[in-house]
Design a protein around this motif. Structure first.
Motif, mmCIF file in Angstrom:
data_model
loop_
_atom_site.group_PDB
_atom_site.id
_atom_site.type_symbol
_atom_site.label_atom_id
_atom_site.label_comp_id
_atom_site.label_asym_id
_atom_site.label_seq_id
_atom_site.Cartn_x
_atom_site.Cartn_y
_atom_site.Cartn_z
ATOM 1 N N GLU A 1 2.052 -2.523 7.691
ATOM 2 C CA GLU A 1 2.330 -2.655 9.124
ATOM 3 C C GLU A 1 2.654 -1.308 9.772
ATOM 4 N N GLN A 2 3.012 -0.315 8.976
ATOM 5 C CA GLN A 2 3.225 1.056 9.456
ATOM 6 C C GLN A 2 2.308 1.976 8.669
ATOM 7 N N LYS A 3 1.929 3.109 9.263
ATOM 8 C CA LYS A 3 1.010 4.036 8.587
ATOM 9 C C LYS A 3 1.694 4.829 7.489
ATOM 10 N N ILE A 4 2.903 5.327 7.737
ATOM 11 C CA ILE A 4 3.594 6.154 6.748
ATOM 12 C C ILE A 4 5.015 5.643 6.518
ATOM 13 N N HIS A 5 5.554 6.029 5.378
ATOM 14 C CA HIS A 5 6.915 5.631 5.004
ATOM 15 C C HIS A 5 7.613 6.814 4.362
ATOM 16 N N ILE A 6 8.921 6.864 4.531
ATOM 17 C CA ILE A 6 9.742 7.872 3.882
ATOM 18 C C ILE A 6 10.509 7.182 2.751
ATOM 19 N N PHE A 7 10.393 7.740 1.563
ATOM 20 C CA PHE A 7 11.080 7.247 0.384
ATOM 21 C C PHE A 7 11.907 8.380 -0.207
#
Length: 150
Positions: free
Chosen positions: A47-53
């Motif tokens: 649902e989102q293009k990028i993620h921060i982990f």
């Protein structure tokens, strides 16, 4: 090896892949599979293009190798990739392991405290998430590629 917590209820014809660990109180309906559950979690990340982990590393910025494998150096600004890693319901197989943002490795049972590991912020495109989680297995994810931000 599959590990089930207390009070787990499995419907008819449930199929779980190797290494699945379900915590206490999990209930899976008839015909559920760990592959479908991983697809469910992956769809949410899409649902989102990028993620921060977070990627937890040694002070020298090397992977701690909780699960064995090759030691990699996580240099700021570097893109790290395991091109042959594939989507599957397996948490610990080919790929790069990251934790959901804010989680510590000891909370996922990866190490004890105290430890001298540091958390680096990493950016992951949704398409590069390979293992997105299963019920009670959603802290440690497996990805194909990441960008080291810190």
């Amino acid at each position: 090896l599959v590990k089930l917590g207390y009070w787990v209820k499995l419907g008819d014809e449930v199929t779980l892949g190797n290494g699945v660990k379900l915590g206490n109180g999990v209930k899976l309906g008839d015909g559920e599979t760990s592959r479908k559950l991983n697809e469910h979690f992956k769809k949410i990340y899409l649902e989102q293009k990028i993620h921060i982990f977070h990627k937890w590393v040694t002070r020298e910025r090397f992977s701690p190798n909780f699960d064995g494998g090759t030691k990699l150096h996580y240099e700021k600004g570097k893109i790290i990739e395991v091109p042959d890693a594939i989507i599957s319901d397996q948490q610990c197989t080919s790929g790069l392991h990251v934790l959901r943002y804010g989680y510590k490795p000891e909370w996922a049972g990866l190490c004890s405290t105290p430890h001298d590991l540091i958390a680096l912020r990493v950016q992951v495109d949704s398409d590069d998430i390979l293992f997105a989680g299963l019920p009670t297995m959603d802290i440690k994810l497996r990805v194909r590629k990441l960008l080291v931000l810190d």
